[in-house]
Design a protein around this motif. Structure first.
Motif, PDB file in Angstrom:
ATOM      1  N   ASN A 462       0.700  -1.134  -0.223  1.00 39.87           N
ATOM      2  CA  ASN A 462      -0.119   0.097   0.168  1.00 39.87           C
ATOM      3  C   ASN A 462       0.766   0.847   0.253  1.00 39.87           C
ATOM      4  O   ASN A 462       1.827   1.464   0.470  1.00 39.87           O
ATOM      5  CB  ASN A 462      -1.011   0.241   1.113  1.00 39.87           C
ATOM      6  N   ILE A 463       0.083   2.045  -0.753  1.00 40.28           N
ATOM      7  CA  ILE A 463       1.590   3.280  -0.991  1.00 40.28           C
ATOM      8  C   ILE A 463       0.379   4.274   0.055  1.00 40.28           C
ATOM      9  O   ILE A 463      -0.817   4.989   0.238  1.00 40.28           O
ATOM     10  CB  ILE A 463       1.580   3.975  -2.198  1.00 40.28           C
ATOM     11  N   VAL A 464       0.673   4.702   1.274  1.00 38.79           N
ATOM     12  CA  VAL A 464      -0.244   5.133   2.885  1.00 38.79           C
ATOM     13  C   VAL A 464       0.370   7.047   2.357  1.00 38.79           C
ATOM     14  O   VAL A 464      -0.511   7.575   2.917  1.00 38.79           O
ATOM     15  CB  VAL A 464       0.148   4.164   3.491  1.00 38.79           C
ATOM     16  N   ALA A 465       0.810   7.476   1.907  1.00 39.51           N
ATOM     17  CA  ALA A 465       1.239   9.185   1.774  1.00 39.51           C
ATOM     18  C   ALA A 465       2.037   8.972   0.490  1.00 39.51           C
ATOM     19  O   ALA A 465       3.323   7.765  -0.475  1.00 39.51           O
ATOM     20  CB  ALA A 465       1.807   9.400   2.804  1.00 39.51           C
ATOM     21  N   GLU A 466       1.891  10.243  -0.255  1.00 36.65           N
ATOM     22  CA  GLU A 466       2.358  10.367  -1.599  1.00 36.65           C
ATOM     23  C   GLU A 466       2.684  11.984  -2.023  1.00 36.65           C
ATOM     24  O   GLU A 466       1.556  12.743  -1.100  1.00 36.65           O
ATOM     25  CB  GLU A 466       1.856   9.889  -2.603  1.00 36.65           C
ATOM     26  N   GLY A 467       3.491  12.756  -2.489  1.00 34.43           N
ATOM     27  CA  GLY A 467       3.291  13.570  -3.337  1.00 34.43           C
ATOM     28  C   GLY A 467       5.024  14.118  -3.409  1.00 34.43           C
ATOM     29  O   GLY A 467       5.239  13.387  -4.079  1.00 34.43           O
ATOM     30  N   ASP A 468       4.462  15.275  -4.236  1.00 29.36           N
ATOM     31  CA  ASP A 468       5.619  16.153  -4.454  1.00 29.36           C
ATOM     32  C   ASP A 468       6.735  16.178  -3.587  1.00 29.36           C
ATOM     33  O   ASP A 468       6.460  16.779  -2.856  1.00 29.36           O
ATOM     34  CB  ASP A 468       5.453  17.537  -5.599  1.00 29.36           C
TER      35      ASP A 468
END
Length: 543
Positions: A462-468
């Motif tokens: 699972n990708i639980v957090a993501e962003g730039d």
């Protein structure tokens, strides 16, 4: 060397901590906040623990009297030779190192100290922890030690700088010293100038959480005495290539090549205080059953990892041996939970070498990477390497297959960048009790290096957090915080940021880090709750 040692045990009287009754199993943890002189902190809470007396060791230890006298109050560094406006972190007025990175009770530790000019000095040894918010407890003291200038070592093979100083003090680690990170505060009596030495007391007991210090990386970035880190350009050696010059643990900690250099009052303590201590402080505040080890212990003692329910890599944990990778992978496969609270972790492959007197695991050099890069070495480079004894170009396995993600080597950012940590799966148990919704961000939690390149072939990924990730407002890549399933009900969490621990606590003297146009905002209740949720899962998954 002549010594006049006065060894005085510190006051062992116990302070009463305001703690709630111990919670069992997966009970929820309160997020009550109290404001103290050291900044906004959580009210001390109990983590899920068994009733076993060994699991109350940290709770009992932190009821003892603490002190803030462990902090350095008068420091001085030489100007840098590369940039005269940048202090190089070296303090020749008083500096030292220890004979071992980690040591057990009953074993003897030597501490080597140099004072220039010659002067008597004092050594006070503190165990770091919570201690009602003070951050450390005085455990032993040596007065009126004889200090003399000790020589800078010659430049050895492969640019090695290895000190062979005479010991200034030698003592046996007492049986009642609990596992932890210990700071030796050195005070030169003529000028009052101070610096640290640092060592880990380890044990072999079963524990809930095993906290690994990132001391291989501390040494890799250490430029002492002037410019002799793994990142130093030498003739025939690139600062980012392989092989690097060789670096030794047998020298004081001096200049670093990254933001830790701003922490002028942490001289001699490696990178522990800015990146790792906030997690240790918070763990002990909440009475978690934690034991401490060095990177060297992960390398040399694979069975020791199996005594824990959860293994923790924290901060700037960039340098690993192939053996470390294999041992942690096997621990995962045996059901040990893993938490990587870092960025740019498990990146560089280092073999370990003995010191000149045969002491094992006292020097390293970079010989490869834990990531997919071309294995071919240009012919010209091969010819340069022919005369380097013992060199073998090592391509480690992909670090993402252990951690869930790793440094993303696309682009020219080198894994550097900062930004906000943004929730991608609010329904996941990891976010229970945080109130976070999809797209909600924890401002400034990402930095100054990060992980992307998630390994989507891992079970339950699972990708639980993501962003730039950004550098001065410009997007340079996308980070991914991941969580996947181990084979025996265990899990592996990758926070994807070096600054995770800084979101948990701000111990006395701590500075919120700032880099790439982003400032980390200090402790955040959501980071704390996520970490509680994770550790409760660790503890429950292995009984």
């Amino acid at each position: 060397m002549d010594r006049e040692n006065s060894m005085n045990e510190s006051n062992e009287s116990e302070l009463s901590l305001n703690r709630r009754d111990a919670l069992k199993g997966m009970a929820a943890v309160s997020l009550g906040i109290a404001t103290g002189a050291y900044g906004a902190q959580e009210e001390p809470a109990s983590s899920p623990r068994s009733s076993s007396s060994r699991r109350d060791l940290i709770l009992r230890e932190n009821k003892k009297s603490g002190t803030r006298d462990w902090q350095l109050t008068k420091t001085r560094q030489l100007p840098g030779k590369i940039n005269p406006h940048l202090a190089n972190g070296r303090c020749p007025w008083i500096e030292g190192y220890c004979s071992a990175n980690s040591i057990r009770a009953g074993e003897k530790l030597q501490i080597m100290v140099s004072t220039a000019p010659a002067s008597a000095f004092k050594l006070e040894i503190f165990r770091t922890g919570y201690y009602n918010g003070d951050g450390a407890r005085l455990v032993q003291r040596f007065d009126s030690l004889k200090g003399v200038p000790q020589p800078d070592p010659p430049i050895g093979e492969n640019y090695l700088r290895e000190c062979n100083w005479e010991p200034s003090v030698e003592f046996e680690i007492p049986a009642d010293w609990l596992s932890g990170v210990y700071l030796g505060k050195l005070t030169e009596e003529t000028s009052g100038i101070q610096s640290y030495v640092i060592f880990i007391v380890r044990d072999d007991r079963p524990c809930d959480l095993l906290f690994q210090c990132s001391d291989l990386t501390w040494s890799a970035y250490n430029r002492w005495p002037a410019d002799f880190s793994i990142y130093t350009d030498h003739e025939g050696y690139s600062s980012t290539g392989v092989p690097s010059g060789t670096v030794s643990f047998d020298r004081p900690y001096g200049l670093f090549t990254h933001p830790v250099n701003k922490h002028k009052t942490s001289g001699g303590s490696g990178e522990f205080l800015p990146w790792e201590f906030p997690l240790s402080f918070w763990l002990e505040q909440h009475g978690y059953d934690v034991s401490y080890i060095s990177n060297i212990d992960t390398h040399a003692d694979p069975k020791g990892l199996l005594r824990a329910k959860g293994f923790i890599s924290v901060g700037h944990d960039e340098y690993w041996s192939l053996e470390m990778y294999d041992h942690v992978l096997k621990a995962r496969d045996e059901g040990v939970n893993l938490a990587f609270f870092g960025g740019n972790s498990v990146l560089c492959v280092v073999p370990m070498f003995p010191s000149s007197d045969g002491t094992p695991h006292r020097a390293v050099r970079r010989e490869g990477w834990f990531m997919p890069v071309p294995k071919e070495i240009p012919e010209a480079r091969k010819r340069q390497l022919q005369n380097l004894e013992g060199f073998e170009f090592n391509m480690g396995p992909d670090g993402a297959q252990l951690m869930g993600g790793r440094l993303d080597n696309r682009g020219n950012h080198g894994g550097r960048g900062a930004g906000d940590w943004t929730c991608a799966m609010p329904e996941h148990w990891l976010f229970e009790g945080t109130g976070m919704k999809k797209g909600d961000s924890i401002k400034g939690l990402l930095g100054w290096e990060w992980h992307g390149a998630p390994a989507m072939n891992l079970p339950g990924m699972n990708i639980v957090a993501e962003g730039d990730a950004t550098i001065n407002g410009k997007t340079v890549g996308q980070y991914s915080s991941t969580l996947y399933d181990g084979p025996k009900g265990n899990v592996v969490f990758n926070a994807a940021t070096i600054w995770w621990a800084n979101g948990l606590s701000s111990p006395p003297g701590h500075m919120n880090p700032s880099r790439h146009g982003v400032t980390q905002q200090g402790p955040d209740e959501r980071v704390r709750q996520i970490t509680h949720n994770l550790f409760q899962r660790f503890i429950a998954s292995r009984g």
